[in-house]
Design a protein around this motif. Structure first.
Motif, mmCIF file in Angstrom:
data_model
loop_
_atom_site.group_PDB
_atom_site.id
_atom_site.type_symbol
_atom_site.label_atom_id
_atom_site.label_comp_id
_atom_site.label_asym_id
_atom_site.label_seq_id
_atom_site.Cartn_x
_atom_site.Cartn_y
_atom_site.Cartn_z
ATOM 1 N N TRP A 1 26.777 15.932 12.129
ATOM 2 C CA TRP A 1 26.641 16.067 13.594
ATOM 3 C C TRP A 1 26.641 14.703 14.275
ATOM 4 O O TRP A 1 27.161 14.552 15.388
ATOM 5 N N ILE A 2 26.088 13.712 13.623
ATOM 6 C CA ILE A 2 26.093 12.351 14.173
ATOM 7 C C ILE A 2 27.479 11.721 14.019
ATOM 8 O O ILE A 2 27.952 11.005 14.921
ATOM 9 N N ARG A 3 28.143 12.000 12.930
ATOM 10 C CA ARG A 3 29.491 11.428 12.739
ATOM 11 C C ARG A 3 30.450 11.903 13.821
ATOM 12 O O ARG A 3 31.406 11.213 14.169
ATOM 13 N N GLN A 4 30.169 13.093 14.379
ATOM 14 C CA GLN A 4 31.011 13.596 15.469
ATOM 15 C C GLN A 4 30.968 12.697 16.706
ATOM 16 O O GLN A 4 31.820 12.826 17.585
ATOM 17 N N LEU A 5 29.958 11.861 16.821
ATOM 18 C CA LEU A 5 29.903 10.955 17.976
ATOM 19 C C LEU A 5 31.046 9.944 17.930
ATOM 20 O O LEU A 5 31.385 9.348 18.949
ATOM 21 N N GLY A 6 31.613 9.746 16.738
ATOM 22 C CA GLY A 6 32.725 8.808 16.622
ATOM 23 C C GLY A 6 32.328 7.360 16.856
ATOM 24 O O GLY A 6 33.140 6.547 17.322
ATOM 25 N N LEU A 7 31.095 7.020 16.536
ATOM 26 C CA LEU A 7 30.623 5.642 16.738
ATOM 27 C C LEU A 7 31.489 4.670 15.946
ATOM 28 O O LEU A 7 31.906 4.953 14.828
ATOM 29 N N ARG A 8 31.733 3.504 16.542
ATOM 30 C CA ARG A 8 32.511 2.479 15.846
ATOM 31 C C ARG A 8 31.776 1.144 15.912
ATOM 32 O O ARG A 8 31.269 0.754 16.971
ATOM 33 N N VAL A 9 31.744 0.452 14.789
ATOM 34 C CA VAL A 9 31.082 -0.855 14.753
ATOM 35 C C VAL A 9 32.024 -1.898 15.329
ATOM 36 O O VAL A 9 33.123 -2.096 14.831
ATOM 37 N N GLU A 10 31.585 -2.559 16.394
ATOM 38 C CA GLU A 10 32.416 -3.588 17.037
ATOM 39 C C GLU A 10 32.116 -4.966 16.461
ATOM 40 O O GLU A 10 32.977 -5.835 16.411
ATOM 41 N N GLU A 11 30.849 -5.143 16.058
ATOM 42 C CA GLU A 11 30.414 -6.477 15.673
ATOM 43 C C GLU A 11 29.116 -6.348 14.890
ATOM 44 O O GLU A 11 28.269 -5.531 15.230
ATOM 45 N N VAL A 12 28.993 -7.122 13.812
ATOM 46 C CA VAL A 12 27.682 -7.207 13.144
ATOM 47 C C VAL A 12 27.374 -8.666 12.878
ATOM 48 O O VAL A 12 28.280 -9.471 12.633
ATOM 49 N N GLY A 13 26.095 -8.989 12.936
ATOM 50 C CA GLY A 13 25.682 -10.364 12.666
ATOM 51 C C GLY A 13 24.373 -10.359 11.912
ATOM 52 O O GLY A 13 23.921 -9.318 11.453
ATOM 53 N N GLU A 14 23.779 -11.523 11.822
ATOM 54 C CA GLU A 14 22.560 -11.643 11.014
ATOM 55 C C GLU A 14 21.411 -10.804 11.550
ATOM 56 O O GLU A 14 20.587 -10.315 10.791
ATOM 57 N N ARG A 15 21.330 -10.743 12.834
ATOM 58 C CA ARG A 15 20.203 -10.022 13.426
ATOM 59 C C ARG A 15 20.662 -9.123 14.574
ATOM 60 O O ARG A 15 19.869 -8.751 15.426
ATOM 61 N N HIS A 16 21.949 -8.814 14.605
ATOM 62 C CA HIS A 16 22.389 -7.938 15.688
ATOM 63 C C HIS A 16 23.609 -7.121 15.287
ATOM 64 O O HIS A 16 24.242 -7.376 14.260
ATOM 65 N N ALA A 17 23.913 -6.143 16.103
ATOM 66 C CA ALA A 17 25.114 -5.331 15.925
ATOM 67 C C ALA A 17 25.516 -4.781 17.279
ATOM 68 O O ALA A 17 24.668 -4.599 18.162
ATOM 69 N N ILE A 18 26.807 -4.579 17.449
ATOM 70 C CA ILE A 18 27.306 -3.887 18.642
ATOM 71 C C ILE A 18 28.104 -2.683 18.172
ATOM 72 O O ILE A 18 29.001 -2.805 17.333
ATOM 73 N N VAL A 19 27.735 -1.522 18.690
ATOM 74 C CA VAL A 19 28.364 -0.265 18.289
ATOM 75 C C VAL A 19 28.929 0.395 19.541
ATOM 76 O O VAL A 19 28.282 0.383 20.591
ATOM 77 N N ARG A 20 30.133 0.945 19.432
ATOM 78 C CA ARG A 20 30.765 1.612 20.561
ATOM 79 C C ARG A 20 30.579 3.123 20.456
ATOM 80 O O ARG A 20 30.860 3.723 19.412
ATOM 81 N N LEU A 21 30.100 3.708 21.537
ATOM 82 C CA LEU A 21 30.017 5.166 21.654
ATOM 83 C C LEU A 21 31.172 5.586 22.553
ATOM 84 O O LEU A 21 31.138 5.378 23.764
ATOM 85 N N PRO A 22 32.225 6.148 21.959
ATOM 86 C CA PRO A 22 33.413 6.477 22.768
ATOM 87 C C PRO A 22 33.140 7.656 23.705
ATOM 88 O O PRO A 22 32.449 8.605 23.331
ATOM 89 N N TRP A 23 33.680 7.560 24.899
ATOM 90 C CA TRP A 23 33.571 8.687 25.822
ATOM 91 C C TRP A 23 34.251 9.914 25.230
ATOM 92 O O TRP A 23 35.309 9.829 24.612
ATOM 93 N N SER A 24 33.615 11.059 25.440
ATOM 94 C CA SER A 24 34.223 12.325 25.048
ATOM 95 C C SER A 24 33.682 13.401 25.971
ATOM 96 O O SER A 24 32.490 13.402 26.302
ATOM 97 N N ASP A 25 34.555 14.315 26.381
ATOM 98 C CA ASP A 25 34.076 15.418 27.220
ATOM 99 C C ASP A 25 33.036 16.258 26.485
ATOM 100 O O ASP A 25 32.223 16.939 27.120
ATOM 101 N N ASP A 26 33.049 16.212 25.164
ATOM 102 C CA ASP A 26 32.047 16.960 24.386
ATOM 103 C C ASP A 26 30.633 16.418 24.591
ATOM 104 O O ASP A 26 29.662 17.056 24.204
ATOM 105 N N LEU A 27 30.555 15.213 25.151
ATOM 106 C CA LEU A 27 29.242 14.607 25.368
ATOM 107 C C LEU A 27 28.811 14.681 26.829
ATOM 108 O O LEU A 27 27.766 14.141 27.205
ATOM 109 N N ALA A 28 29.619 15.336 27.650
ATOM 110 C CA ALA A 28 29.317 15.398 29.086
ATOM 111 C C ALA A 28 28.445 16.598 29.391
ATOM 112 O O ALA A 28 28.754 17.727 29.023
#
Lengths: 135, 135, 135, 135
Positions: free
Chosen positions: A17-44
């Protein structure tokens, strides 16, 4: 850890159910990460805005990615506490989930997560999380 | 409001991704609601336990049901803040989400949400939520 | 543990600034405690109401009393997280701080705290706390 | 608003018990404020560390200063929610309380507060607050 390795963690350890969010890792570092939550009408939700539940889920998930990156690989862990404030609506845009680990202890980790609509500077939502590290 | 009317709100106002949780309204009252989060392997994270993200989403959603019941119908509202603690793992069981509205003001509503595995008395997770009522 | 023994913990382990709150243990049990925060003009903010800071402090302190009672004596511990919602103002009345330990683990404890004006049934404030137990 | 004007707000609107903290405004800006919580043995709990209650109180108080500065003067407001994580102990040092307003709406304001021991870069505690603006 590379973004690809972090991406593999997203595929391997999370509920379908979480994988359906389609999250994508944009960046990872020593103490941080940036993750993209793509827009989807399923989340509206009613009214067309991104549902807050998806943002809470993305914040939690992105913290696991950041801790795994900081530890050099996935470690068993469990969320102890998450607090989230919802500050501005988002419609039709991806959300960038920016996680900073503010403390990575032996048994507890703390993170600060800010979420912004892609291309925007205003905060959409902010979360803090506490994790128990089990190994 | 009957459980059937509350159930209709679940179908009408939430994102498709939330509807996949299969939440069911067990009980609604003047200032409370009980919502069932049915066990599903789709909600199991690595290790087999129910993912915390599903519990946070269920708590948020159940609050909307409780506020709608208290107001006699759905009203536009938005989550302002949600704090959740995760206290015990759940595997293979439904979770009962018990919402009590502790304050229903003109513009803000506050709720206390306790979650327990079906048949258990120990708390699995607890949440507090704050909502802004827009009408 | 008796209320007198719990009271002694209040005197021994807390900062002088906290002792000025004049908290009194009304009741202790296996998994709960009730602590009284006496009204004082020193705690009144602009407008005359009890300041929220005193309620947050009382909730935190009362959790230590409840955990100590559950463990049969004071143990070193540290607050990990506290979330508090403020729901109704209080003026001129004591506040009763009712702590229930919802989980007392080996290393982490969780509590639910409700605060009401003395003699009232409505919730003034609610808090959840997470503690790390260090022994 | 100058630091002096902000300082005057600290003296005028807070409870005597809060004024005992001796908070001092170091800096105010359009959307932020920095407030100093001076070390005092009166704030030390068992073991010698700064009590968490003082940090929660300072975070709340500093938010009022930041909102007042942003609005050009004190406005009646009330704390709706505060979440705080405690990440590292502090002993014998002042704490700098750094407030950023992440949203200043018409009726609600949101803030992110980080606290660090004076001269240190690690986060001691982090808080998020939500305020209702009453005018």
């Amino acid at each position: 850890m590379t973004s690809e390795e972090a991406e593999a963690i997203l595929q391997e350890y999370f509920a379908p159910w979480i994988r359906q969010l389609g999250l994508r890792v944009e960046e990872v570092g020593e103490r941080h990460a940036i993750v993209r939550l793509p827009w989807s009408d399923d989340l509206a939700r009613e009214g067309g805005g991104l549902c807050g539940q998806a943002m809470m889920a993305a914040a939690d998930t992105a913290t696991v990615v950041a801790i795994s990156a900081a530890r050099g690989g996935f470690v068993p862990m469990t969320t102890v506490q998450q607090s989230t404030t919802f500050q501005r609506p988002v419609t039709g845009k991806d959300v960038l989930v920016d996680v900073r680990l503010t403390k990575l202890g032996r048994t507890l980790a703390f993170a600060d997560i800010t979420m912004r609509a892609d291309g925007g500077s205003d905060i959409t939502a902010q979360a803090t999380t506490v994790y128990a590290l089990l190994a």
